[in-house]
Scaffold this motif. Structure first.
Motif, mmCIF file in Angstrom:
data_model
loop_
_atom_site.group_PDB
_atom_site.id
_atom_site.type_symbol
_atom_site.label_atom_id
_atom_site.label_comp_id
_atom_site.label_asym_id
_atom_site.label_seq_id
_atom_site.Cartn_x
_atom_site.Cartn_y
_atom_site.Cartn_z
ATOM 1 N N ASP A 7 0.844 -1.188 0.000
ATOM 2 C CA ASP A 7 0.000 0.000 0.000
ATOM 3 C C ASP A 7 0.881 1.240 0.000
ATOM 4 O O ASP A 7 2.083 1.163 0.273
ATOM 5 C CB ASP A 7 -0.925 0.022 1.214
ATOM 6 C CG ASP A 7 -2.196 0.831 0.974
ATOM 7 O OD1 ASP A 7 -2.331 1.444 -0.104
ATOM 8 O OD2 ASP A 7 -3.066 0.857 1.857
ATOM 9 N N ASP A 65 -4.850 -2.487 -3.116
ATOM 10 C CA ASP A 65 -6.076 -1.721 -3.349
ATOM 11 C C ASP A 65 -5.887 -0.733 -4.502
ATOM 12 O O ASP A 65 -6.693 0.152 -4.708
ATOM 13 C CB ASP A 65 -6.549 -1.012 -2.074
ATOM 14 C CG ASP A 65 -5.541 -0.011 -1.525
ATOM 15 O OD1 ASP A 65 -4.534 0.265 -2.201
ATOM 16 O OD2 ASP A 65 -5.762 0.486 -0.413
ATOM 17 N N LYS A 67 -6.387 -0.275 -7.849
ATOM 18 C CA LYS A 67 -7.066 -0.677 -9.086
ATOM 19 C C LYS A 67 -6.415 -0.003 -10.298
ATOM 20 O O LYS A 67 -6.327 -0.596 -11.376
ATOM 21 C CB LYS A 67 -8.545 -0.301 -8.990
ATOM 22 C CG LYS A 67 -9.434 -1.040 -9.924
ATOM 23 C CD LYS A 67 -10.882 -0.686 -9.627
ATOM 24 C CE LYS A 67 -11.792 -1.825 -10.000
ATOM 25 N NZ LYS A 67 -13.180 -1.554 -9.665
ATOM 26 N N TYR A 105 -6.890 -7.577 -6.543
ATOM 27 C CA TYR A 105 -7.462 -6.312 -6.085
ATOM 28 C C TYR A 105 -8.294 -6.557 -4.828
ATOM 29 O O TYR A 105 -9.169 -7.418 -4.794
ATOM 30 C CB TYR A 105 -8.342 -5.691 -7.173
ATOM 31 C CG TYR A 105 -9.111 -4.491 -6.675
ATOM 32 C CD1 TYR A 105 -8.443 -3.309 -6.366
ATOM 33 C CD2 TYR A 105 -10.481 -4.549 -6.489
ATOM 34 C CE1 TYR A 105 -9.137 -2.210 -5.891
ATOM 35 C CE2 TYR A 105 -11.182 -3.456 -6.013
ATOM 36 C CZ TYR A 105 -10.510 -2.286 -5.713
ATOM 37 O OH TYR A 105 -11.195 -1.210 -5.229
ATOM 38 N N THR A 106 -7.997 -5.788 -3.790
ATOM 39 C CA THR A 106 -8.778 -5.832 -2.558
ATOM 40 C C THR A 106 -9.230 -4.411 -2.258
ATOM 41 O O THR A 106 -8.396 -3.523 -2.094
ATOM 42 C CB THR A 106 -7.946 -6.368 -1.372
ATOM 43 O OG1 THR A 106 -6.748 -5.603 -1.265
ATOM 44 C CG2 THR A 106 -7.591 -7.817 -1.553
ATOM 45 N N PRO A 107 -10.509 -4.172 -2.222
ATOM 46 C CA PRO A 107 -10.987 -2.810 -1.954
ATOM 47 C C PRO A 107 -10.446 -2.290 -0.618
ATOM 48 O O PRO A 107 -10.305 -3.049 0.343
ATOM 49 C CB PRO A 107 -12.507 -2.962 -1.892
ATOM 50 C CG PRO A 107 -12.807 -4.269 -2.538
ATOM 51 C CD PRO A 107 -11.603 -5.131 -2.364
ATOM 52 N N ALA A 108 -10.137 -1.019 -0.579
ATOM 53 C CA ALA A 108 -9.622 -0.399 0.640
ATOM 54 C C ALA A 108 -10.714 -0.253 1.689
ATOM 55 O O ALA A 108 -11.881 -0.050 1.367
ATOM 56 C CB ALA A 108 -9.033 0.960 0.317
ATOM 57 N N VAL A 110 -12.378 -2.155 3.814
ATOM 58 C CA VAL A 110 -13.550 -3.022 3.926
ATOM 59 C C VAL A 110 -13.300 -4.166 4.913
ATOM 60 O O VAL A 110 -14.049 -5.129 4.951
ATOM 61 C CB VAL A 110 -14.002 -3.591 2.555
ATOM 62 C CG1 VAL A 110 -14.475 -2.475 1.649
ATOM 63 C CG2 VAL A 110 -12.918 -4.410 1.895
ATOM 64 N N ASN A 115 -4.844 -6.108 3.953
ATOM 65 C CA ASN A 115 -4.901 -4.796 3.320
ATOM 66 C C ASN A 115 -4.897 -3.689 4.369
ATOM 67 O O ASN A 115 -4.201 -2.671 4.219
ATOM 68 C CB ASN A 115 -6.131 -4.694 2.432
ATOM 69 C CG ASN A 115 -6.136 -3.444 1.594
ATOM 70 O OD1 ASN A 115 -5.094 -2.894 1.278
ATOM 71 N ND2 ASN A 115 -7.317 -2.984 1.227
#
Length: 125
Positions: A7, A65, A67, A105-108, A110, A115
């Motif tokens: 990150d 995260d 994208k 991809y892992t959404p921020a 959540v 992450n």
């Protein structure tokens, strides 16, 4: 499978980057000049995770995260940003030595532990 996460975080003073290996609990973190964008920071954090943690005959999953970096990699060409071309070279080298490498991809923000951990480390770098 070895799980890695990366990150970046931008502040007025610097763009911080972090990479975490959840198998060995090793952390790499640092900062680059604040003239650099979060996109560049995220790309460098991915490159850091890949170059520092991948080795022969292992399977890796890298959580990010970013994208925008994943999209840039999937649409790479000669006019791509320098960080995308650099990251592609780092990935190509890693693929020549490790069994497998997945960028996921892992959404921020959540609640995905890996992450969130990488995010916290980057913000405190």
């Amino acid at each position: 499978m070895i799980i890695l996460a990366s990150d970046a975080s931008k502040s007025t003073n610097a763009t911080a980057i972090a990479a975490v290996n959840f198998s060995t609990k090793v952390i790499f973190k640092g900062s680059i000049h604040n003239i650099n964008s979060v996109f560049t920071g995220e790309g460098l954090a991915l490159a850091l995770a890949i170059s520092k943690f991948t080795c022969e005959f292992q399977d890796y999953m890298i959580l990010t995260d970013s994208k925008s970096n994943l999209s840039a990699l999937s649409n790479i060409n000669f006019h791509s940003p320098k960080i995308t071309l650099f990251l592609a070279r780092v990935i190509a080298h890693a693929l020549s030595i490790c069994k497998s490498l997945q960028l996921v991809y892992t959404p921020a923000h959540v609640g995905i532990y890996e992450n969130e951990c990488a995010d916290t480390i980057a913000k405190n770098a």
